[in-house]
Design a protein around this motif. Structure first.
Motif, PDB file in Angstrom:
ATOM      1  N   GLN A 208       0.736  -1.087   0.111  1.00 57.79           N
ATOM      2  CA  GLN A 208      -0.128   0.190  -0.079  1.00 57.79           C
ATOM      3  C   GLN A 208       0.869   1.151  -0.190  1.00 57.79           C
ATOM      4  N   GLN A 209       0.587   2.240  -0.996  1.00 62.60           N
ATOM      5  CA  GLN A 209       1.277   3.500  -0.959  1.00 62.60           C
ATOM      6  C   GLN A 209       2.809   3.396  -0.899  1.00 62.60           C
ATOM      7  N   PRO A 210       3.538   2.419  -1.624  1.00 64.01           N
ATOM      8  CA  PRO A 210       5.024   2.205  -1.912  1.00 64.01           C
ATOM      9  C   PRO A 210       5.447   3.570  -2.812  1.00 64.01           C
ATOM     10  N   ARG A 211       6.885   3.612  -2.723  1.00 64.02           N
ATOM     11  CA  ARG A 211       7.635   4.502  -3.688  1.00 64.02           C
ATOM     12  C   ARG A 211       8.261   3.489  -4.525  1.00 64.02           C
ATOM     13  N   HIS A 212       8.546   3.849  -5.855  1.00 66.94           N
ATOM     14  CA  HIS A 212       9.165   3.029  -6.545  1.00 66.94           C
ATOM     15  C   HIS A 212      10.827   3.745  -6.739  1.00 66.94           C
ATOM     16  N   ILE A 213      11.655   3.176  -6.050  1.00 61.90           N
ATOM     17  CA  ILE A 213      13.165   3.678  -6.078  1.00 61.90           C
ATOM     18  C   ILE A 213      13.939   2.618  -6.954  1.00 61.90           C
ATOM     19  N   GLU A 214      14.688   3.291  -7.789  1.00 63.91           N
ATOM     20  CA  GLU A 214      15.659   2.575  -8.641  1.00 63.91           C
ATOM     21  C   GLU A 214      17.095   3.000  -8.463  1.00 63.91           C
ATOM     22  N   VAL A 215      18.068   2.179  -8.593  1.00 63.65           N
ATOM     23  CA  VAL A 215      19.336   2.526  -8.391  1.00 63.65           C
ATOM     24  C   VAL A 215      20.196   2.220  -9.790  1.00 63.65           C
ATOM     25  N   GLN A 236       3.335   7.227 -11.807  1.00 64.07           N
ATOM     26  CA  GLN A 236       2.720   6.306 -12.707  1.00 64.07           C
ATOM     27  C   GLN A 236       1.444   6.138 -13.087  1.00 64.07           C
ATOM     28  N   ARG A 237       1.264   5.419 -14.212  1.00 59.17           N
ATOM     29  CA  ARG A 237      -0.150   5.232 -14.652  1.00 59.17           C
ATOM     30  C   ARG A 237      -0.161   3.901 -15.339  1.00 59.17           C
ATOM     31  N   ARG A 238      -1.077   2.956 -14.934  1.00 64.94           N
ATOM     32  CA  ARG A 238      -1.131   1.593 -15.503  1.00 64.94           C
ATOM     33  C   ARG A 238       0.007   1.002 -15.330  1.00 64.94           C
ATOM     34  N   HIS A 239       0.757   1.300 -14.128  1.00 60.50           N
ATOM     35  CA  HIS A 239       2.168   0.529 -13.707  1.00 60.50           C
ATOM     36  C   HIS A 239       3.417   1.044 -14.756  1.00 60.50           C
ATOM     37  N   GLN A 240       2.998   2.038 -15.538  1.00 59.41           N
ATOM     38  CA  GLN A 240       4.163   2.491 -16.156  1.00 59.41           C
ATOM     39  C   GLN A 240       4.542   4.026 -15.829  1.00 59.41           C
ATOM     40  N   LYS A 241       6.014   4.226 -15.720  1.00 61.07           N
ATOM     41  CA  LYS A 241       6.360   5.505 -15.368  1.00 61.07           C
ATOM     42  C   LYS A 241       6.038   6.796 -16.305  1.00 61.07           C
ATOM     43  N   GLU A 433       0.892  20.304  -8.840  1.00 60.98           N
ATOM     44  CA  GLU A 433       0.160  19.832  -7.737  1.00 60.98           C
ATOM     45  C   GLU A 433       0.799  20.030  -6.249  1.00 60.98           C
ATOM     46  N   PRO A 434       0.051  20.774  -5.394  1.00 61.50           N
ATOM     47  CA  PRO A 434       1.094  21.107  -4.129  1.00 61.50           C
ATOM     48  C   PRO A 434       1.515  19.904  -3.564  1.00 61.50           C
ATOM     49  N   ALA A 435       1.089  18.802  -3.548  1.00 58.51           N
ATOM     50  CA  ALA A 435       1.750  17.340  -2.892  1.00 58.51           C
ATOM     51  C   ALA A 435       2.877  17.086  -3.700  1.00 58.51           C
ATOM     52  N   PHE A 436       2.911  17.158  -5.191  1.00 56.66           N
ATOM     53  CA  PHE A 436       4.139  16.841  -5.831  1.00 56.66           C
ATOM     54  C   PHE A 436       5.194  17.860  -5.267  1.00 56.66           C
ATOM     55  N   ALA A 437       4.931  19.187  -5.303  1.00 50.61           N
ATOM     56  CA  ALA A 437       5.944  20.195  -4.897  1.00 50.61           C
ATOM     57  C   ALA A 437       6.420  19.917  -3.572  1.00 50.61           C
ATOM     58  N   ALA A 438       5.780  19.312  -2.636  1.00 53.63           N
ATOM     59  CA  ALA A 438       6.174  18.957  -1.251  1.00 53.63           C
ATOM     60  C   ALA A 438       6.829  17.567  -1.290  1.00 53.63           C
ATOM     61  N   ASP A 442       4.367   8.576  -4.070  1.00 56.16           N
ATOM     62  CA  ASP A 442       4.127   7.130  -3.967  1.00 56.16           C
ATOM     63  C   ASP A 442       3.368   6.697  -5.405  1.00 56.16           C
ATOM     64  N   THR A 443       3.360   5.417  -5.495  1.00 51.26           N
ATOM     65  CA  THR A 443       2.853   4.980  -6.851  1.00 51.26           C
ATOM     66  C   THR A 443       1.445   4.971  -6.948  1.00 51.26           C
ATOM     67  N   GLY A 444       0.830   5.364  -5.953  1.00 49.96           N
ATOM     68  CA  GLY A 444      -0.720   5.758  -6.131  1.00 49.96           C
ATOM     69  C   GLY A 444      -0.961   7.334  -6.286  1.00 49.96           C
ATOM     70  N   PHE A 445       0.136   8.130  -6.691  1.00 44.42           N
ATOM     71  CA  PHE A 445      -0.119   9.479  -6.556  1.00 44.42           C
ATOM     72  C   PHE A 445      -1.072   9.873  -7.590  1.00 44.42           C
ATOM     73  N   ILE A 446      -1.303   9.496  -8.945  1.00 46.45           N
ATOM     74  CA  ILE A 446      -2.075  10.141  -9.760  1.00 46.45           C
ATOM     75  C   ILE A 446      -3.578   9.696  -9.509  1.00 46.45           C
ATOM     76  N   PRO A 447      -3.943   8.324  -9.010  1.00 45.84           N
ATOM     77  CA  PRO A 447      -5.249   8.004  -8.674  1.00 45.84           C
ATOM     78  C   PRO A 447      -5.808   8.748  -7.659  1.00 45.84           C
ATOM     79  N   ARG A 448      -4.911   8.984  -6.779  1.00 48.11           N
ATOM     80  CA  ARG A 448      -5.329   9.718  -5.425  1.00 48.11           C
ATOM     81  C   ARG A 448      -5.655  11.036  -5.850  1.00 48.11           C
ATOM     82  N   HIS A 449      -4.922  11.641  -6.470  1.00 44.64           N
ATOM     83  CA  HIS A 449      -5.008  13.045  -7.015  1.00 44.64           C
ATOM     84  C   HIS A 449      -5.782  13.007  -8.206  1.00 44.64           C
ATOM     85  N   SER A 450      -6.500  12.267  -8.678  1.00 46.20           N
ATOM     86  CA  SER A 450      -7.277  12.333 -10.105  1.00 46.20           C
ATOM     87  C   SER A 450      -8.113  13.307 -10.124  1.00 46.20           C
TER      88      SER A 450
END
Length: 643
Positions: A208-215, A236-241, A433-438, A442-450
């Motif tokens: 639930q609400q993870p971040r996608h971090i890559e190295v 992401q949308r549809r699990h694509q960045k 979007e203020p939440a992005f500026a702050a 997380d991976t649910g960002f777009i659905p949550r702020h739809s």
């Protein structure tokens, strides 16, 4: 730099990455050879290369996924090395092995390393042995639905289905309840088979609400392996960045170091050589878990290049040529912050449905400090349904995250796309979007702020129509009836001797049409616009809308029947879910199309009865083609009563 072991490089890819590799090869003094499908014969990467070889075909399977054709192109052109870019065969161990057997240098890791990470199931077993933390899940060989259901019940819902052989969101489905599982399994297997020729799935607990971090890692042939900091790819949308940034904001130095060291352990576990990416999920409690390793360059590599100053494509080539990477871990620089957005041809209002067709208008932002655009299209190109719908990547680099954000927003404000749907407005809304500026990511960002991100444009008002009329008039050429272009009689402004100057226009935008009647004094300045043929594109609320003048007396074509279902894009028909005579309800899935390696369900627009099915599974479908005819229930009942 050491002289490379090859002087001619074949690029087994297309689009912006092919253009990037070709330019890098040129800077390194290496001759480049492009390949192209029938669809891409006029694509920008073709004339950019020193040589180009036709592969034929339009579908990926008939062109860029045909290893025999690629190897033949390398032989014909005299290439000594092959760069696979990303996507297509970039992570195909058989292709890497075939290149090696043909005496070609494959710009990437060994076939064995690709195979080790090519199956997510076996990769997770290797990572467990290497001490890299894993998400709880099932990675077994039994792939029948009964076995997968048993695993799902043990893991618990919600869960995530993933294609074992690939990524990019293909074959990935979130399942929230047991009742959804069977349909999700069937769809995920079809997508996985279509995209990767391998239907095997793995099942994982859905965090639930993870971040996608890559190295990002870079390893040479002499045992030196470094991590080049981290990236956040949670938007992401549809699990694509959609948006990526480096470094990932808000991580402690200790967490960054632990993730970087885990990425290096993952690479060393398979004797990795070259550029690669280890992807993690970061839970809200600060725990991170291995997702997968991409044994290739990533789309988002420019943000890493921006903060490190390293050219990853050039280092891929140098490492393949046997050159050692000269930096140690402590020497890897990290300067400022970088962000990248992916500009897609798609319709965010229609569940991000890919768009295909002619790119009537395409304008990129100006160049300057901290600005970069990687694109593989030009205005007038035809966007095909067979490939990824990305038009370009826009990258901004600044001293800090806020400067990079504002710089990227300014670049988007200078970008114009017209002729087909795009996600340009969505990208602007994300950045503001203020939440992005702050950095609340997380991976649910777009659905949550739809509600803020995906709300349709407001209704066109008088101000819009006035600007549209002004731009249309301003864009008209002088009347050629008068030899003097400065004469008032040459103007298209309805100037009249002794009377107020009045203009009457009928203007259309999409399905909306209005009559604009005004005097010249009432018109606002034309402002910024682009004219393309009979249409004028002008900015409105962050997007670009096309307007044109219409003749109100001209005959109009009849709209399609209310209940008809038409193809929203070029695609292939995967499944027909109903039969003629079936009763359906609004929103019910009737057909499943495949375009750009993703499945898309088409649903009934109204309640009704299926009167005709005008397609069958396996058909190639053209955009706008009527697929199913529906009689609305009221009409159907009336006809039956007459009988």
């Amino acid at each position: 730099m050491r002289q490379p072991m090859f002087n001619t490089l074949l690029i087994a890819n297309r689009g912006e990455i092919a253009c990037r590799i070709i330019r890098t090869a040129r800077d390194m003094g290496i001759t480049s050879v492009a390949v192209y499908s029938d669809t891409d014969r006029d694509a920008p990467h073709v004339p950019l290369a020193d040589r180009a070889v036709a592969l034929g075909g339009s579908r990926p399977a008939d062109s860029y996924l045909d290893s025999d054709k690629l190897l033949a192109a390398a032989k014909t052109s005299g290439a000594q090395a092959v760069h696979p870019g990303y996507g297509f065969l970039a992570e195909n161990a058989d292709f890497a092995a075939a290149c090696e057997q043909a005496g070609l240098c494959f710009i990437g890791p060994s076939a064995a390393a690709i195979a080790a990470m090519g199956s997510k199931s076996s990769a997770k077993a290797l990572m467990a042995e290497a001490g890299v933390p894993l998400v709880p899940g099932y990675h077994g060989a039994a792939q029948d639905n009964a076995s997968l259901r048993t695993a799902a019940e043990q893991i618990g819902y919600p869960l995530l289905l993933k294609a074992s052989a690939g990524g990019g969101g293909k074959g990935m489905k979130v399942v929230n309840a047991s009742s959804e599982l069977d349909d999700a399994l069937d769809s995920a297997k079809r997508e996985a088979q279509s995209a990767f020729a391998d239907a095997q799935l793995l099942v994982e607990k859905y965090l639930q609400q993870p971040r996608h971090i890559e190295v990002q890692i870079l390893a040479d042939q002499y045992g030196n392996c470094c991590y080049l900091h981290d990236r956040d790819c949670s938007i992401q949308r549809r699990h694509q960045k959609v948006l990526e940034e480096a470094p990932a904001p808000g991580l402690s130095d200790a967490l960054r170091q632990h993730m970087g060291q885990a990425a290096v352990r993952a690479a060393r576990a398979i004797d990795y050589v070259g550029a690669g990416t280890v992807e993690f999920l970061l839970d809200s409690d600060g725990q991170f878990y291995f997702m997968e390793m991409n044994t290739r360059l990533q789309v988002e590599h420019p943000v890493t290049e921006a903060i490190t100053g390293l050219d990853l494509v050039a280092w891929q080539v140098r490492i393949a040529a046997g050159e050692p990477f000269p930096l140690q871990q402590a020497d890897i620089p990290c300067r400022g912050h970088a962000m990248e957005v992916r500009l897609y041809a798609e319709d965010p209002q229609q569940d991000f449905l890919p768009a295909s067709g002619e790119l009537h208008l395409y304008q990129e932002p100006s160049s300057g400090p901290g600005r970069r655009v990687d694109s593989g299209v030009v205005e007038g190109d035809s966007i095909s349904p067979w490939y990824d719908p990305m038009l370009a990547k826009l990258i901004a680099h600044g001293d800090n995250r806020e400067q990079a954000r504002l710089r990227l927003l300014a670049m988007l404000d200078e970008t114009a796309v017209g002729g087909l749907k795009s996600n340009l407005l969505l990208l602007k809304r994300i950045l503001t979007e203020p939440a992005f500026a702050a950095a609340e990511l997380d991976t649910g960002f777009i659905p949550r702020h739809s509600e803020q991100l995906l709300t349709p444009l407001p209704e066109l008002d008088e101000s819009f129509w006035a600007h549209a009329a002004s731009a249309l008039l301003d864009s008209l050429p002088p009347d050629v009836r008068d030899e003097d272009p400065n004469s008032p009689w040459s103007a298209r402004s309805s100037w009249q001797m002794g009377l107020p100057a009045q203009t009457d226009l009928h203007v259309q935008q999409g399905e909306q049409q209005t009559r604009a009647c005004f005097t010249l004094a009432e018109l606002p300045p034309a402002g910024h616009y682009y004219r393309r043929g009979e249409r004028v594109y002008l900015p409105w609320q962050g997007d670009w809308l096309a307007v044109h003048m219409v003749d109100p007396l001209a005959s109009r074509t009849h709209a399609q029947t209310v209940g008809d279902l038409s193809a929203p894009m070029n695609a292939s028909m995967v499944r027909v879910l109903v039969q003629a005579g079936d009763s359906v309800v609004a929103g019910q899935a009737l057909l499943v199309l495949e375009a750009m390696k993703m499945e898309h369900s088409l649903r009934a627009p109204v309640d009704g009865v299926v009167s005709a099915i005008l397609c069958q599974e396996g058909d190639l479908i053209n955009q706008g083609q009527t697929l199913i005819s529906l009689d609305e229930h009221a009409n159907a009942a009336s006809e039956h009563a007459t009988d």
